[in-house]
Design an enzyme around this catalytic site. Structure first.
Site, mmCIF file in Angstrom:
data_model
loop_
_atom_site.group_PDB
_atom_site.id
_atom_site.type_symbol
_atom_site.label_atom_id
_atom_site.label_comp_id
_atom_site.label_asym_id
_atom_site.label_seq_id
_atom_site.Cartn_x
_atom_site.Cartn_y
_atom_site.Cartn_z
ATOM 1 N N ASN A 61 0.804 -1.234 0.000
ATOM 2 C CA ASN A 61 0.000 0.000 0.000
ATOM 3 C C ASN A 61 0.837 1.283 0.000
ATOM 4 O O ASN A 61 0.511 2.230 -0.709
ATOM 5 C CB ASN A 61 -1.042 -0.014 1.127
ATOM 6 C CG ASN A 61 -0.456 -0.100 2.498
ATOM 7 O OD1 ASN A 61 0.706 -0.484 2.661
ATOM 8 N ND2 ASN A 61 -1.232 0.250 3.498
ATOM 9 N N GLU A 119 3.669 -4.808 12.468
ATOM 10 C CA GLU A 119 2.765 -3.701 12.152
ATOM 11 C C GLU A 119 1.646 -4.290 11.313
ATOM 12 O O GLU A 119 1.823 -4.527 10.126
ATOM 13 C CB GLU A 119 3.519 -2.615 11.387
ATOM 14 C CG GLU A 119 4.602 -1.928 12.193
ATOM 15 C CD GLU A 119 4.065 -1.080 13.335
ATOM 16 O OE1 GLU A 119 2.844 -0.811 13.374
ATOM 17 O OE2 GLU A 119 4.863 -0.703 14.208
ATOM 18 N N CYS A 138 -3.548 1.098 6.656
ATOM 19 C CA CYS A 138 -3.703 0.291 7.880
ATOM 20 C C CYS A 138 -4.456 1.068 8.953
ATOM 21 O O CYS A 138 -5.265 0.497 9.683
ATOM 22 C CB CYS A 138 -2.342 -0.124 8.392
ATOM 23 S SG CYS A 138 -1.223 1.254 8.619
ATOM 24 N N GLU A 191 7.033 1.837 15.441
ATOM 25 C CA GLU A 191 7.780 2.463 14.353
ATOM 26 C C GLU A 191 7.696 3.966 14.573
ATOM 27 O O GLU A 191 6.899 4.441 15.371
ATOM 28 C CB GLU A 191 7.143 2.109 13.009
ATOM 29 C CG GLU A 191 7.075 0.604 12.798
ATOM 30 C CD GLU A 191 7.825 0.144 11.583
ATOM 31 O OE1 GLU A 191 8.977 0.583 11.382
ATOM 32 O OE2 GLU A 191 7.261 -0.648 10.839
HETATM 33 P P1 NAP Z 1 0.338 -9.341 3.263
HETATM 34 O O1 NAP Z 1 -0.387 -10.121 2.260
HETATM 35 O O2 NAP Z 1 0.351 -9.829 4.667
HETATM 36 O O3 NAP Z 1 1.845 -9.209 2.695
HETATM 37 C C1 NAP Z 1 2.813 -8.420 3.347
HETATM 38 C C2 NAP Z 1 4.183 -8.880 2.915
HETATM 39 O O4 NAP Z 1 4.418 -10.198 3.414
HETATM 40 C C3 NAP Z 1 4.374 -8.971 1.397
HETATM 41 O O5 NAP Z 1 5.685 -8.574 1.066
HETATM 42 C C4 NAP Z 1 4.187 -10.457 1.145
HETATM 43 O O6 NAP Z 1 4.778 -10.905 -0.057
HETATM 44 C C5 NAP Z 1 4.896 -11.028 2.359
HETATM 45 N N1 NAP Z 1 4.593 -12.427 2.655
HETATM 46 C C6 NAP Z 1 3.518 -13.158 2.280
HETATM 47 N N2 NAP Z 1 3.612 -14.427 2.776
HETATM 48 C C7 NAP Z 1 4.767 -14.479 3.472
HETATM 49 C C8 NAP Z 1 5.421 -15.502 4.221
HETATM 50 N N3 NAP Z 1 4.900 -16.723 4.371
HETATM 51 N N4 NAP Z 1 6.598 -15.213 4.820
HETATM 52 C C9 NAP Z 1 7.151 -13.974 4.710
HETATM 53 N N5 NAP Z 1 6.584 -12.974 4.012
HETATM 54 C C10 NAP Z 1 5.398 -13.214 3.407
HETATM 55 O O7 NAP Z 1 -0.172 -7.844 3.354
HETATM 56 P P2 NAP Z 1 -0.559 -6.897 2.166
HETATM 57 O O8 NAP Z 1 -1.814 -7.430 1.561
HETATM 58 O O9 NAP Z 1 0.631 -6.692 1.304
HETATM 59 O O10 NAP Z 1 -0.850 -5.527 2.923
HETATM 60 C C11 NAP Z 1 -2.081 -5.217 3.493
HETATM 61 C C12 NAP Z 1 -2.031 -5.407 4.986
HETATM 62 O O11 NAP Z 1 -0.933 -4.679 5.536
HETATM 63 C C13 NAP Z 1 -3.272 -4.868 5.682
HETATM 64 O O12 NAP Z 1 -3.701 -5.775 6.657
HETATM 65 C C14 NAP Z 1 -2.761 -3.582 6.335
HETATM 66 O O13 NAP Z 1 -3.495 -3.172 7.443
HETATM 67 C C15 NAP Z 1 -1.363 -3.957 6.692
HETATM 68 N N6 NAP Z 1 -0.539 -2.750 6.885
HETATM 69 C C16 NAP Z 1 -0.166 -2.388 8.151
HETATM 70 C C17 NAP Z 1 0.584 -1.236 8.363
HETATM 71 C C18 NAP Z 1 1.000 -0.827 9.746
HETATM 72 O O14 NAP Z 1 1.927 -0.035 9.867
HETATM 73 N N7 NAP Z 1 0.363 -1.289 10.810
HETATM 74 C C19 NAP Z 1 0.962 -0.445 7.272
HETATM 75 C C20 NAP Z 1 0.573 -0.841 6.003
HETATM 76 C C21 NAP Z 1 -0.179 -2.002 5.818
HETATM 77 P P3 NAP Z 1 3.863 -11.093 -1.381
HETATM 78 O O15 NAP Z 1 3.436 -9.750 -1.803
HETATM 79 O O16 NAP Z 1 4.779 -11.740 -2.327
HETATM 80 O O17 NAP Z 1 2.713 -11.965 -0.977
#
Ligand code: NAP
Length: 486
Positions: free
Chosen positions: A153, A251, A285, A462
């Site tokens: 994002n 996070e 998020c 963070e």
């Molecule tokens: P995601 O599907 O959980 O993926 C996050 C990262 O993890 C990606 O680089 C993904 O790679 C990687 N990943 C996936 N499976 C993994 C595994 N088994 N081992 C290690 N890494 C792995 O999240 P997203 O859909 O990209 O992002 C949306 C989420 O992020 C939402 O829930 C949002 O709230 C959260 N978020 C939180 C914050 C915060 O600061 N709290 C900020 C921004 C976003 P791939 O892309 O290759 O699957």
């Protein structure tokens, strides 16, 4: 961007043929391929970890004086700002966000390097009094090789958010971007190189999370993980970190409440509330996606917000519309399934139409939405949709507002809108979330104060000086020095 394959970067080596093949990144507005990237497997993960380990264990970084390291970090911020336009446009094409949000990302990334760069020579330990003939003090040392797993994002900003304090603490890092948004991670690495950061301190492994991400998180050469992403993936990463007993900062997601009292200045507040759930099409998020509104003004607020979301423009990010597309077609389908559910659990009020232009027929556009009449126990009020949908729930008095706000599996941020100072302060105390916003909701370049979650929103902090703790370990040195005998 066309024709260049984004490489894997392991120290001085750039690899364009990854052992997990080549991935494509699509423009969310058109569905067309904008970039290709090498996907890392075991070989590249080993090389990246080796490069980071060598840079940390033997490289010049920890031998430099702190102010010298700080100057390089500040230079990275300058290089980022000098490339603002180019990086922002690439981020728009890769992530779909409106241009102004992409400028914000670049500006914020630069701010992280200014902020931590200026602090490198101020990371004091403490001196602990033990009485005569004893001296005791603490020293903050870097934790080692830090892995940064990044979501799609806010890729550029989130890389800088973790990497700047990690480098300031003296660590070497490996970045694993999301497969949907590999483009600006490479720009980030180039900015570090141009600023003169010694080789091997910042390494880049694009690739699938289930392959490269998992291999990195389990690798015994990694000493710490900063993960930003969804709760289910975060749980998998914690298991991987536990497999070799290393700490992680998590996070995760949110379902943040914005609490609106009848005494608030509606003309000022309603655009803030709307921005809280529409920014980057709700893919934030800390989006304020539950609006708790005092019952006496509920219907008026719903009518005004409905008018607001009906009037916004929707289009490709490069035209800087009110709202751009979602990240991809699969995610659009998920959000639309939530809209169906919302219609069953309450009433769905949709806003502006998606673009009719044939160029955007394959774009991941979705209409903004309000959900009314669904209680706080409904799925629509409890689950993170990651789309432009606001669930509106009435409350009766401050106690009721706090009860509903805290009744959530998440606790990332919360907003309070009122002109009553007592209500504002007492709610601020009682809300269970990592950040409380009173009469605002996210101010912009807020790098100076800590950010992180309660409950399922994660742990660790963070931003601010607090972020440094994730990348440091504390050593205590104790000396017994009795007076020598005459
Ligand atoms: P995601 O599907 O959980 O993926 C996050 C990262 O993890 C990606 O680089 C993904 O790679 C990687 N990943 C996936 N499976 C993994 C595994 N088994 N081992 C290690 N890494 C792995 O999240 P997203 O859909 O990209 O992002 C949306 C989420 O992020 C939402 O829930 C949002 O709230 C959260 N978020 C939180 C914050 C915060 O600061 N709290 C900020 C921004 C976003 P791939 O892309 O290759 O699957």
């Amino acid at each position: 961007m066309a024709n260049e394959i984004i490489p894997i970067v392991c120290g001085e080596e750039t690899i364009t043929e990854g052992s997990d093949g080549v991935g494509q990144s699509l423009d969310p507005a058109t569905g067309k391929t904008i970039a290709e990237f090498a996907r890392g497997g075991e070989r590249e993960v080993d090389l990246a970890v080796k490069a980071a380990r060598t840079a940390f264990d033997e490289g010049p970084w920890r031998k430099m004086r702190p102010f010298e390291r700080g100057r390089i970090l500040m230079k990275i911020g300058e290089v980022i700002m000098s490339r603002r336009e180019e990086i922002a446009r690439k981020e728009v094409a890769d992530s779909g966000k409106p241009l102004r949000d992409a400028y914000w990302e670049v500006d914020c990334a630069a701010r992280f390097f200014e902020f931590y760069g200026g602090h490198v020579d101020k990371m004091h330990g403490s001196s602990i009094p033990l009485g005569p003939d004893w001296s005791d003090w603490t020293v903050k040392e870097p934790i080692g090789v830090s892995l940064h797993i990044i979501p799609w994002n806010y890729p550029f900003q989130l890389i800088a958010r973790g990497v700047a304090p990690a480098l300031a603490a003296g660590c070497a890092v490996i970045i694993k971007p999301a497969t949907d948004t590999p483009v600006t991670a490479w720009e980030f690495v180039k900015a570090c190189q141009e600023a003169g950061l010694p080789s091997g301190l910042v390494n880049l492994v694009n690739g699938r999370g289930s392959v490269a991400g998992d291999l990195l998180a389990r690798h015994r050469g990694v000493d710490q993980i900063t993960f930003t992403g969804s709760v289910p993936t975060g749980e998998r990463v914690m298991v991987a970190a536990a497999s070799h007993a290393i700490p992680c900062a998590m996070e995760l997601g949110g379902k943040s409440p914005q609490i609106l009292f009848a005494d608030a200045d509606m003309d000022k507040v309603l655009p803030v509330i709307a921005g809280g759930f529409l920014t980057h099409c709700g893919q934030v998020c800390n989006a304020g996606t539950r609006l708790l509104v005092e019952r006496s003004v509920h219907d008026e607020v719903v009518a005004r917000l409905h008018r607001h979301i009906s009037e916004i423009t929707i289009g490709p990010g490069i035209e800087d519309p009110g709202m751009g597309p979602l990240i991809n077609a699969g995610h659009r389908d998920e959000v639309e399934r939530y809209y169906e559910l919302a219609g069953k659990e309450g009433e769905l009020l949709l806003g502006a139409e998606t673009p009719s232009d044939a160029r955007y027929a394959e774009g991941a556009f979705v209409r903004p939405a309000l959900v009314v009449g669904a209680g706080n126990e409904s799925r629509i009020a409890r689950e993170e949709i990651f789309g432009p949908a606001l669930t509106v729930i009435p409350f009766d008095g401050p106690e009721d507002a706090v009860r509903i706000a805290n009744d959530s599996p998440f606790g990332l941020v919360a907003g309070v809108h009122t002109t009553n100072i007592n209500a504002a302060l007492s709610l601020g105390e009682r809300l269970r979330a990592g950040q409380i916003w009173i009469n605002s909701f996210a101010v912009g370049l807020d790098v100076e104060f800590p950010f992180g979650g309660y409950k399922l929103s994660g742990f660790g902090r963070e931003k601010g000086l607090e972020a440094l703790a994730s990348y440091q370990q504390l050593k205590n040195i104790c000396i017994h020095h009795p007076m020598p005998a005459a």
